[in-house]
Design a protein around this motif. Structure first.
Motif, PDB file in Angstrom:
ATOM      1  N   CYS A   1      -9.185  -3.991   0.835  1.00 36.12           N
ATOM      2  CA  CYS A   1      -9.725  -4.250   2.181  1.00 36.12           C
ATOM      3  C   CYS A   1     -11.176  -4.727   2.083  1.00 36.12           C
ATOM      4  O   CYS A   1     -12.046  -4.010   1.599  1.00 36.12           O
ATOM      5  CB  CYS A   1      -9.636  -2.981   3.016  1.00 36.12           C
ATOM      6  SG  CYS A   1     -10.411  -3.160   4.619  1.00 36.12           S
TER       7      CYS A   1
ATOM      8  N   VAL B   1      -6.442  -4.338  12.295  1.00 35.89           N
ATOM      9  CA  VAL B   1      -6.208  -4.071  10.866  1.00 35.89           C
ATOM     10  C   VAL B   1      -6.448  -5.348  10.051  1.00 35.89           C
ATOM     11  O   VAL B   1      -7.152  -5.326   9.032  1.00 35.89           O
ATOM     12  CB  VAL B   1      -4.763  -3.569  10.636  1.00 35.89           C
ATOM     13  CG1 VAL B   1      -4.499  -3.369   9.148  1.00 35.89           C
ATOM     14  CG2 VAL B   1      -4.510  -2.280  11.393  1.00 35.89           C
TER      15      VAL B   1
ATOM     16  N   CYS C   1      -6.043   5.243   3.333  1.00 38.67           N
ATOM     17  CA  CYS C   1      -5.393   3.968   3.666  1.00 38.67           C
ATOM     18  C   CYS C   1      -4.776   3.316   2.426  1.00 38.67           C
ATOM     19  O   CYS C   1      -5.441   3.179   1.399  1.00 38.67           O
ATOM     20  CB  CYS C   1      -6.420   3.025   4.286  1.00 38.67           C
ATOM     21  SG  CYS C   1      -5.717   1.405   4.654  1.00 38.67           S
TER      22      CYS C   1
ATOM     23  N   VAL D   1      -4.297   5.234  11.130  1.00 34.76           N
ATOM     24  CA  VAL D   1      -5.274   5.216  10.022  1.00 34.76           C
ATOM     25  C   VAL D   1      -6.424   4.247  10.333  1.00 34.76           C
ATOM     26  O   VAL D   1      -7.587   4.637  10.382  1.00 34.76           O
ATOM     27  CB  VAL D   1      -4.583   4.829   8.684  1.00 34.76           C
ATOM     28  CG1 VAL D   1      -5.620   4.683   7.572  1.00 34.76           C
ATOM     29  CG2 VAL D   1      -3.554   5.879   8.302  1.00 34.76           C
ATOM     30  N   CYS D   2      -6.082   3.008  10.571  1.00 37.40           N
ATOM     31  CA  CYS D   2      -7.117   1.999  10.810  1.00 37.40           C
ATOM     32  C   CYS D   2      -7.444   1.972  12.301  1.00 37.40           C
ATOM     33  O   CYS D   2      -7.273   0.975  12.988  1.00 37.40           O
ATOM     34  CB  CYS D   2      -6.632   0.629  10.325  1.00 37.40           C
ATOM     35  SG  CYS D   2      -7.968  -0.558  10.197  1.00 37.40           S
TER      36      CYS D   2
ATOM     37  N   GLN E   1     -16.403  -1.376   7.806  1.00 40.94           N
ATOM     38  CA  GLN E   1     -15.161  -1.148   8.553  1.00 40.94           C
ATOM     39  C   GLN E   1     -15.403  -0.673   9.985  1.00 40.94           C
ATOM     40  O   GLN E   1     -14.645  -0.995  10.885  1.00 40.94           O
ATOM     41  CB  GLN E   1     -14.232  -0.170   7.804  1.00 40.94           C
ATOM     42  CG  GLN E   1     -14.745   1.221   7.601  1.00 40.94           C
ATOM     43  CD  GLN E   1     -15.604   1.358   6.351  1.00 40.94           C
ATOM     44  OE1 GLN E   1     -16.158   0.387   5.847  1.00 40.94           O
ATOM     45  NE2 GLN E   1     -15.717   2.576   5.857  1.00 40.94           N
TER      46      GLN E   1
ATOM     47  N   ARG F   1     -10.032  -6.429   9.782  1.00 43.04           N
ATOM     48  CA  ARG F   1     -10.786  -5.629   8.802  1.00 43.04           C
ATOM     49  C   ARG F   1     -10.364  -5.990   7.367  1.00 43.04           C
ATOM     50  O   ARG F   1     -11.203  -6.075   6.471  1.00 43.04           O
ATOM     51  CB  ARG F   1     -10.568  -4.137   9.057  1.00 43.04           C
ATOM     52  CG  ARG F   1     -11.357  -3.645  10.268  1.00 43.04           C
ATOM     53  CD  ARG F   1     -11.012  -2.222  10.603  1.00 43.04           C
ATOM     54  NE  ARG F   1     -11.862  -1.683  11.655  1.00 43.04           N
ATOM     55  CZ  ARG F   1     -11.548  -0.612  12.373  1.00 43.04           C
ATOM     56  NH1 ARG F   1     -10.419   0.040  12.147  1.00 43.04           N
ATOM     57  NH2 ARG F   1     -12.368  -0.172  13.295  1.00 43.04           N
TER      58      ARG F   1
ATOM     59  N   TYR G   1     -13.726  -2.542   4.069  1.00 44.29           N
ATOM     60  CA  TYR G   1     -14.044  -1.290   3.370  1.00 44.29           C
ATOM     61  C   TYR G   1     -14.951  -1.571   2.178  1.00 44.29           C
ATOM     62  O   TYR G   1     -15.951  -0.882   1.956  1.00 44.29           O
ATOM     63  CB  TYR G   1     -12.759  -0.595   2.906  1.00 44.29           C
ATOM     64  CG  TYR G   1     -13.058   0.644   2.100  1.00 44.29           C
ATOM     65  CD1 TYR G   1     -13.485   1.809   2.727  1.00 44.29           C
ATOM     66  CD2 TYR G   1     -12.966   0.618   0.711  1.00 44.29           C
ATOM     67  CE1 TYR G   1     -13.805   2.932   1.991  1.00 44.29           C
ATOM     68  CE2 TYR G   1     -13.285   1.752  -0.033  1.00 44.29           C
ATOM     69  CZ  TYR G   1     -13.700   2.901   0.611  1.00 44.29           C
ATOM     70  OH  TYR G   1     -14.032   4.001  -0.117  1.00 44.29           O
TER      71      TYR G   1
ATOM     72  N   PRO H   1     -12.137   4.738  11.256  1.00 50.02           N
ATOM     73  CA  PRO H   1     -10.919   4.486  10.470  1.00 50.02           C
ATOM     74  C   PRO H   1     -10.883   5.401   9.237  1.00 50.02           C
ATOM     75  O   PRO H   1     -11.919   5.648   8.618  1.00 50.02           O
ATOM     76  CB  PRO H   1     -11.052   3.013  10.061  1.00 50.02           C
ATOM     77  CG  PRO H   1     -12.500   2.667  10.249  1.00 50.02           C
ATOM     78  CD  PRO H   1     -13.011   3.546  11.340  1.00 50.02           C
ATOM     79  N   ALA H   2      -9.671   5.908   8.934  1.00 53.13           N
ATOM     80  CA  ALA H   2      -9.530   6.874   7.824  1.00 53.13           C
ATOM     81  C   ALA H   2      -9.267   6.123   6.524  1.00 53.13           C
ATOM     82  O   ALA H   2      -8.186   6.239   5.914  1.00 53.13           O
ATOM     83  CB  ALA H   2      -8.396   7.843   8.158  1.00 53.13           C
ATOM     84  N   CYS H   3     -10.244   5.371   6.079  1.00 48.62           N
ATOM     85  CA  CYS H   3     -10.063   4.490   4.916  1.00 48.62           C
ATOM     86  C   CYS H   3      -9.652   5.262   3.662  1.00 48.62           C
ATOM     87  O   CYS H   3      -8.936   4.724   2.809  1.00 48.62           O
ATOM     88  CB  CYS H   3     -11.336   3.704   4.652  1.00 48.62           C
ATOM     89  SG  CYS H   3     -11.826   2.706   6.053  1.00 48.62           S
TER      90      CYS H   3
ATOM     91  N   ARG I   1      -6.808   0.276   1.071  1.00 46.94           N
ATOM     92  CA  ARG I   1      -8.247   0.449   0.870  1.00 46.94           C
ATOM     93  C   ARG I   1      -8.797  -0.429  -0.259  1.00 46.94           C
ATOM     94  O   ARG I   1      -9.808  -1.101  -0.107  1.00 46.94           O
ATOM     95  CB  ARG I   1      -8.542   1.922   0.589  1.00 46.94           C
ATOM     96  CG  ARG I   1     -10.015   2.239   0.492  1.00 46.94           C
ATOM     97  CD  ARG I   1     -10.212   3.685   0.198  1.00 46.94           C
ATOM     98  NE  ARG I   1      -9.328   4.110  -0.882  1.00 46.94           N
ATOM     99  CZ  ARG I   1      -9.504   5.175  -1.638  1.00 46.94           C
ATOM    100  NH1 ARG I   1     -10.525   5.953  -1.430  1.00 46.94           N
ATOM    101  NH2 ARG I   1      -8.667   5.487  -2.588  1.00 46.94           N
TER     102      ARG I   1
HETATM  103  S1  SF4 Z   1      -9.410   0.430   4.335  1.00 47.31           S
HETATM  104 FE1  SF4 Z   1     -10.134   1.157   6.272  1.00 47.31          FE
HETATM  105  S2  SF4 Z   1     -10.744  -0.653   7.406  1.00 47.31           S
HETATM  106 FE2  SF4 Z   1      -9.480  -1.334   5.698  1.00 47.31          FE
HETATM  107  S3  SF4 Z   1      -7.415  -1.505   6.550  1.00 47.31           S
HETATM  108 FE3  SF4 Z   1      -7.618   0.533   5.657  1.00 47.31          FE
HETATM  109  S4  SF4 Z   1      -8.307   1.875   7.319  1.00 47.31           S
HETATM  110 FE4  SF4 Z   1      -8.620  -0.249   7.954  1.00 47.31          FE
END
Ligand code: SF4
Length: 367
Positions: free
Chosen positions: A221, A159, A215, A204-205, A229, A162, A224, A210-212, A218
């Motif tokens: 990030c 996490v 998140c 999630v991540c 990601q 990313r 992202y 990953p289910a951005c 997001r």
């Molecule tokens: S946005 Fe996506 S890649 Fe970034 S922390 Fe959240 S799930 Fe992870």
């Protein structure tokens, strides 16, 4: 049009550190998300540091859904540190049977015997216990006592890598990732913050896809925002792991089978197994089994038909067990390369803790 940009196109300063003004925003977003979407897990219903410690150790290298039944059985069988300290190692290993990485169970047992009185409440005291590293200590002290002590397990590394679009693999940036975890943890909500971070990584991540879109981090990030990601974290370069071919004997005499207990230290220490050993160059499996049994138990056997072939992967190597039925012929069995040997019936095998690969042999015997 894709929003994907090269990682290299953003500046290092932008990706390599976390601006302080973002920290409270990231905390509150994560904690709000956790309040709505956090998982209900058995060890979250308690503040007992012992129960939390057991769960933390079981969760190392093991998925939550596998751990839950083991955790519940364990807490029934060994409800307190004292109960665990008093138990014999064999029943501890039996309760762990199938979870793998048995050093974890041996260390739990040893640590329980080492603790005088209550579980320690300070980081230094916890780190002195066998089998507890910095992440596990942070996990226990935050969950049990709400202390703001950071964690950095595999999920958290991913996490955070990313979040900042880390340009190297996490193992090469541990200092930086620890610093971010330390910086981010909420000083007033260590428990929920760490649990939330673990949940974010687990649900999630995730490693793949990953289910951005759901998140809470997001908008801040970097991965992202760069559209990378799925390419992060950068993977570790791993050497191919060695493969060992093993000959294994199920030695029969009068409806009983000979099993041996491994020496207490090292891989699978203290567990029971069917005897055998590594195939030498140019050797047949049958010759290997005969030789190993003579060297390790000082008896002669006749190698019969094959029972099963079992493939199993450990962290640093994989094995193929070629298991044969064998008939005892002569000699007094001696525990030369193990701690103890016993003749047991097929029904009695379930009284002994065996490693996973051997459990497949027992299942084949029962069929
Ligand atoms: S946005 Fe996506 S890649 Fe970034 S922390 Fe959240 S799930 Fe992870």
């Amino acid at each position: 049009m894709s929003n994907k940009k090269s990682i290299k196109s953003s500046s290092s300063a932008e990706r390599g550190s976390l601006p302080s003004f973002l920290v409270s925003e990231l905390r509150s977003r994560l904690l709000n998300w956790y309040a709505k979407s956090g998982r209900t897990l058995p060890w979250r219903k308690t503040r007992d540091p012992y129960a939390i410690w057991v769960s933390e150790i079981m969760l190392q290298q093991t998925q939550v859904k596998t751990v839950i039944p083991y955790f519940e059985r364990w807490m029934q069988q060994f409800p307190t540190i004292k109960a665990l300290a008093k138990a014999d190692l064999q029943s501890v290993l039996k309760a762990w049977e199938g979870l793998g990485y048995y050093a974890r169970a041996r260390n739990l047992h040893r640590a329980a015997q080492q603790i005088e009185g209550d579980f320690p409440t300070d980081l230094e005291g916890v780190l002195k216990l066998p089998g507890i590293g910095r992440t596990t200590a942070g996990g226990i002290l935050s969950a049990a006592f709400n202390q703001p002590i950071s964690i950095l397990d595999g999920n958290v590394k991913r996490v955070l890598a990313r979040l900042i679009a880390l340009e190297t693999c996490p193992s090469k940036a541990l200092k930086q990732l620890w610093a971010i975890s330390d910086h981010l943890i909420d000083p007033n909500a260590g428990r929920d913050f760490n649990q939330a971070l673990m949940d974010l990584g687990a649900t999630v991540c995730t490693l793949k896809n990953p289910a951005c879109l759901v998140c809470p981090w997001r908008s801040h990030c970097k991965a992202y925002n760069l559209g990378v990601q799925s390419e992060l974290p950068m993977s570790e370069t791993r050497a191919a792991i060695p493969h060992k071919v093993i000959g294994v004997a199920v030695i029969w005499q009068d409806q009983r089978i000979l099993i041996d207990r491994r020496k207490p230290e090292g891989l699978l220490g203290g567990l029971w197994e069917f005897p055998g050993g590594k195939l030498e160059p140019g050797e047949t499996i049958e010759d290997c089994i005969k030789r190993e049994i003579r060297e390790e138990l000082a008896i002669d056997i006749e190698v019969g038909e094959r029972l099963i072939v079992v493939d199993h992967t450990y962290t640093h190597f994989r094995v193929t067990l070629n298991v044969h039925h064998c008939q005892y012929r002569s000699g007094e069995p001696q525990a030369i390369a193990c701690d103890e040997i016993r003749w047991v019936t097929v029904d009695e095998l379930s009284d002994y803790p065996f490693p996973k690969a051997n459990i497949k042999i027992i299942e084949a015997l029962r069929q």
